[in-house]
Design a protein around this motif. Structure first.
Motif, mmCIF file in Angstrom:
data_model
loop_
_atom_site.group_PDB
_atom_site.id
_atom_site.type_symbol
_atom_site.label_atom_id
_atom_site.label_comp_id
_atom_site.label_asym_id
_atom_site.label_seq_id
_atom_site.Cartn_x
_atom_site.Cartn_y
_atom_site.Cartn_z
ATOM 1 N N ALA A 51 1.173 -1.442 -0.233
ATOM 2 C CA ALA A 51 -0.233 0.341 0.029
ATOM 3 C C ALA A 51 0.796 1.161 0.264
ATOM 4 C CB ALA A 51 -0.593 -0.040 0.991
ATOM 5 N N SER A 52 2.071 1.347 0.707
ATOM 6 C CA SER A 52 3.132 2.245 1.137
ATOM 7 C C SER A 52 3.704 2.401 -0.538
ATOM 8 C CB SER A 52 3.705 1.904 1.780
ATOM 9 O OG SER A 52 3.645 1.882 3.265
ATOM 10 N N LEU A 53 4.025 1.447 -1.121
ATOM 11 C CA LEU A 53 4.182 1.782 -2.825
ATOM 12 C C LEU A 53 3.699 2.277 -3.326
ATOM 13 C CD1 LEU A 53 7.243 0.817 -4.188
ATOM 14 C CD2 LEU A 53 6.419 -1.568 -4.445
ATOM 15 N N ILE A 79 -7.139 -0.669 -2.730
ATOM 16 C CA ILE A 79 -5.909 -1.508 -3.258
ATOM 17 C C ILE A 79 -6.627 -2.655 -3.791
ATOM 18 C CG2 ILE A 79 -3.897 -2.726 -2.603
ATOM 19 C CD1 ILE A 79 -3.468 -0.626 -0.883
ATOM 20 N N ASN A 80 -6.144 -3.960 -4.862
ATOM 21 C CA ASN A 80 -6.537 -4.905 -4.839
ATOM 22 C C ASN A 80 -5.189 -5.374 -4.886
ATOM 23 O OD1 ASN A 80 -8.361 -2.761 -6.818
ATOM 24 N ND2 ASN A 80 -9.680 -5.386 -6.065
ATOM 25 N N TYR A 81 -4.655 -6.239 -4.009
ATOM 26 C CA TYR A 81 -3.721 -7.109 -3.650
ATOM 27 C C TYR A 81 -4.118 -8.582 -4.436
ATOM 28 C CZ TYR A 81 -2.948 -3.611 -0.103
ATOM 29 O OH TYR A 81 -2.148 -3.390 1.064
ATOM 30 N N GLY A 123 -5.713 6.011 -5.611
ATOM 31 C CA GLY A 123 -6.196 7.134 -4.779
ATOM 32 C C GLY A 123 -6.507 8.793 -4.600
ATOM 33 N N THR A 124 -6.706 8.868 -3.941
ATOM 34 C CA THR A 124 -7.369 10.268 -4.424
ATOM 35 C C THR A 124 -6.726 11.181 -2.909
ATOM 36 O OG1 THR A 124 -9.380 9.835 -4.547
ATOM 37 C CG2 THR A 124 -9.159 12.091 -3.700
ATOM 38 N N PHE A 125 -5.748 12.739 -3.853
ATOM 39 C CA PHE A 125 -4.934 13.111 -2.705
ATOM 40 C C PHE A 125 -5.897 14.009 -2.760
ATOM 41 C CE2 PHE A 125 -2.923 9.531 -4.629
ATOM 42 C CZ PHE A 125 -2.035 9.623 -4.055
#
Length: 138
Positions: A51-53, A79-81, A123-125
């Motif tokens: 997730a951090s990546l 996230i889709n793992y 992601g939304t920023f």
């Protein structure tokens, strides 16, 4: 302006062992060598590392599109793992989907050193002013 070197010099990137490099097309790719400290109880890379990546790769792509007086903070991620990883190197490349006045949307894919896709995320920023003024674009 937030630059990749500024992000890469941060304590969190160093904690994860995250680095930025340029690929053959001149695009920024982030990588994290898998180490024991990044594994969860079952011996797989912890989802938070992936997730951090994704977060960092998306943020880099967005920040590269912003002017010198703006930055981006994550407000939401999905996230889709797709598969677990136990060793090797993880890579990610981000892309801007939308860049508005106050919000941006980015996406990133993560793959391993065998070229297999590991995860996909969006992601939304929230766009911020680094000069203390309103961050909106015209």
């Amino acid at each position: 302006m937030v630059r990749i070197n500024d992000l890469a010099g941060g304590a969190f990137w160093r904690l994860l062992g995250m680095e930025a490099e340029q690929d053959d097309n001149g695009e920024t790719v982030l990588k994290i060598p898998v180490e024991d400290k990044l594994l969860q109880f079952y011996g797989k890379v912890h989802g938070g590392v992936i997730a951090s990546l994704i977060d960092a790769a998306s943020a880099v792509a967005i920040n590269l599109k912003l002017g010198p007086d703006r930055g981006a903070n994550t407000v939401e991620m999905k996230i889709n793992y797709l598969r677990p990883v136990e060793k090797g190197i993880l890579y990610a490349r981000g892309e801007v989907i939308h860049l508005g006045r106050t919000l941006a949307v980015g996406k990133a894919d993560v793959w391993d050193d065998q070229g297999r896709q590991i995860a996909h995320g969006t992601g939304t920023f929230y766009l911020i002013s680094l000069s203390g003024e309103h961050s909106g674009r015209d």
